[in-house]
Design an enzyme around this catalytic site. Structure first.
Site, PDB file in Angstrom:
ATOM      1  N   ASP A  67      20.412  -1.160 -25.780  1.00  0.00           N
ATOM      2  CA  ASP A  67      19.528  -2.578 -25.755  1.00  0.00           C
ATOM      3  C   ASP A  67      18.581  -1.721 -27.358  1.00  0.00           C
ATOM      4  OD1 ASP A  67      18.030   0.243 -25.027  1.00  0.00           O
ATOM      5  OD2 ASP A  67      17.590  -0.703 -23.293  1.00  0.00           O
ATOM      6  N   ASN A 136      11.393   0.039 -11.372  1.00  0.00           N
ATOM      7  CA  ASN A 136      11.767  -0.960 -10.821  1.00  0.00           C
ATOM      8  C   ASN A 136      13.140  -1.187 -10.902  1.00  0.00           C
ATOM      9  OD1 ASN A 136      12.941  -1.992 -12.553  1.00  0.00           O
ATOM     10  ND2 ASN A 136      10.889  -3.968 -13.493  1.00  0.00           N
ATOM     11  N   HIS A 138      15.365  -1.120 -12.905  1.00  0.00           N
ATOM     12  CA  HIS A 138      16.602  -1.356 -13.988  1.00  0.00           C
ATOM     13  C   HIS A 138      17.434  -0.940 -14.463  1.00  0.00           C
ATOM     14  CE1 HIS A 138      13.045  -0.729 -17.021  1.00  0.00           C
ATOM     15  NE2 HIS A 138      13.606  -0.065 -17.494  1.00  0.00           N
ATOM     16  N   GLU A 143      16.289  -6.423 -15.517  1.00  0.00           N
ATOM     17  CA  GLU A 143      15.235  -6.521 -14.787  1.00  0.00           C
ATOM     18  C   GLU A 143      15.541  -6.941 -13.680  1.00  0.00           C
ATOM     19  OE1 GLU A 143      12.904  -4.638 -15.887  1.00  0.00           O
ATOM     20  OE2 GLU A 143      12.110  -5.326 -17.057  1.00  0.00           O
TER      21      GLU A 143
HETATM   22  C1  F6R Z   1      16.424   2.664 -22.252  1.00  0.00           C
HETATM   23  C2  F6R Z   1      16.950   1.977 -20.859  1.00  0.00           C
HETATM   24  C3  F6R Z   1      15.962   1.480 -20.690  1.00  0.00           C
HETATM   25  C4  F6R Z   1      15.073   3.141 -19.425  1.00  0.00           C
HETATM   26  C5  F6R Z   1      14.725   3.039 -18.799  1.00  0.00           C
HETATM   27  C6  F6R Z   1      13.879   4.700 -18.005  1.00  0.00           C
HETATM   28  O1  F6R Z   1      17.775   2.237 -23.114  1.00  0.00           O
HETATM   29  O2  F6R Z   1      17.944   1.042 -21.030  1.00  0.00           O
HETATM   30  O3  F6R Z   1      16.673   1.197 -19.147  1.00  0.00           O
HETATM   31  O4  F6R Z   1      16.283   3.938 -19.579  1.00  0.00           O
HETATM   32  O5  F6R Z   1      13.290   1.721 -18.950  1.00  0.00           O
HETATM   33  O6  F6R Z   1      13.023   4.467 -19.357  1.00  0.00           O
HETATM   34  P1  F6R Z   1      12.350   6.304 -18.929  1.00  0.00           P
HETATM   35  O7  F6R Z   1      13.533   6.791 -19.548  1.00  0.00           O
HETATM   36  O8  F6R Z   1      11.769   6.181 -19.957  1.00  0.00           O
HETATM   37  O9  F6R Z   1      11.496   6.524 -17.980  1.00  0.00           O
END
Ligand code: F6R
Length: 243
Positions: A67, A136, A138, A143
């Site tokens: 992303d 959450n 995701h 989401e």
């Molecule tokens: C990042 C991504 C997100 C993260 C998720 C967890 O490229 O796609 O889905 O993997 O938000 O983030 P952290 O690792 O910072 O807790």
């Protein structure tokens, strides 16, 4: 699904890096799906360390990231390209021409999402997709929703995600409201998936994702339907799992 319980974040990072290096060693021209965020930083550090020791060669590896924020240029410190460049790409011998991150500066969402899906298809698909998981549930920027998003699409970020990510920006107002993200179908097409999760604050969601019903309200729960998933999580993240 295979689940590896690790002592802590460092242990998780080393195990995850082991899985990725096995992939690179077995298929030197593999396509790695990569993630940003705090979860993979230790994994990337470990890979860089093994690269520096001469144990890993990224010269033929190709990569596609999950992303990117819409509206941020690559040289913005909060862009995911910037993150990848500084946390991995510049430290190893990957050819930057072989790295792919959605182009946050393309204003035409349909055009960019179509282009990105084609990039992945032209590469022959993803061999190993690394994933973190949001509080959450995701994955990528998919989401919780009433339906599973399919292919790469433009996402309106959830308030909780903006809250979680504001620590990286001057204020919550500076966090972009949209992002380009691989869809759930794009992620599920990867031949192998490596999910890394650390910390007690994710324990409840991880339990739901691995043991609860498969539902778009917990996007990571879809991984229960993939036939080659490795989950590497630390004890804190697994604290809500049955012993
Ligand atoms: C990042 C991504 C997100 C993260 C998720 C967890 O490229 O796609 O889905 O993997 O938000 O983030 P952290 O690792 O910072 O807790």
């Amino acid at each position: 699904m295979r689940l590896y319980r690790t002592k802590d974040y460092d242990d998780m990072s080393r195990k995850a890096a082991n899985v990725i290096s096995a992939q690179v060693i077995m298929k030197p021209d593999c396509v790695l799906g990569l993630a940003t965020g705090s979860s993979p930083i230790g994994t990337y550090k470990q890979l860089i360390d093994w690269y520096n020791k001469g144990d890993l060669d990224f010269s033929r590896v190709k990569s596609v990231n999950l992303d990117e924020y819409k509206g941020l240029p690559r040289d913005n410190e909060q862009s995911y390209y910037y993150f990848m460049y500084n946390n991995l790409f510049k430290h190893v011998n990957i050819n930057l021409d072989n790295t792919n991150v959605p182009n946050g500066m393309e204003p035409d969402s349909d055009k960019e999402c179509g282009r990105y899906e084609k990039v992945i298809a032209d590469l022959g698909g993803v061999d190993l997709q690394l994933l973190g998981m949001g509080h959450n549930g995701h994955i990528g920027f998919n989401e919780p929703d009433d339906v599973f998003a399919k292919t790469t699409h433009c996402v309106d970020l959830a308030e909780s995600t903006i809250e979680a990510n504001k620590r990286f920006f001057a204020s919550a107002d500076d966090v972009p409201r949209q992002a380009y993200s691989m869809g759930i179908q794009t992620i599920m097409r990867a031949r192998k998936i490596l999910l890394i999760v650390s910390g007690e604050d994710k324990a409840e969601t991880l339990h739901k994702a691995l043991c609860g019903p498969v539902t778009p309200h917990v996007p990571a729960s879809i991984l229960q339907f993939h036939n080659d998933v490795v989950v590497v999580a630390d004890e804190a993240a697994l604290s809500k799992m049955p012993k």
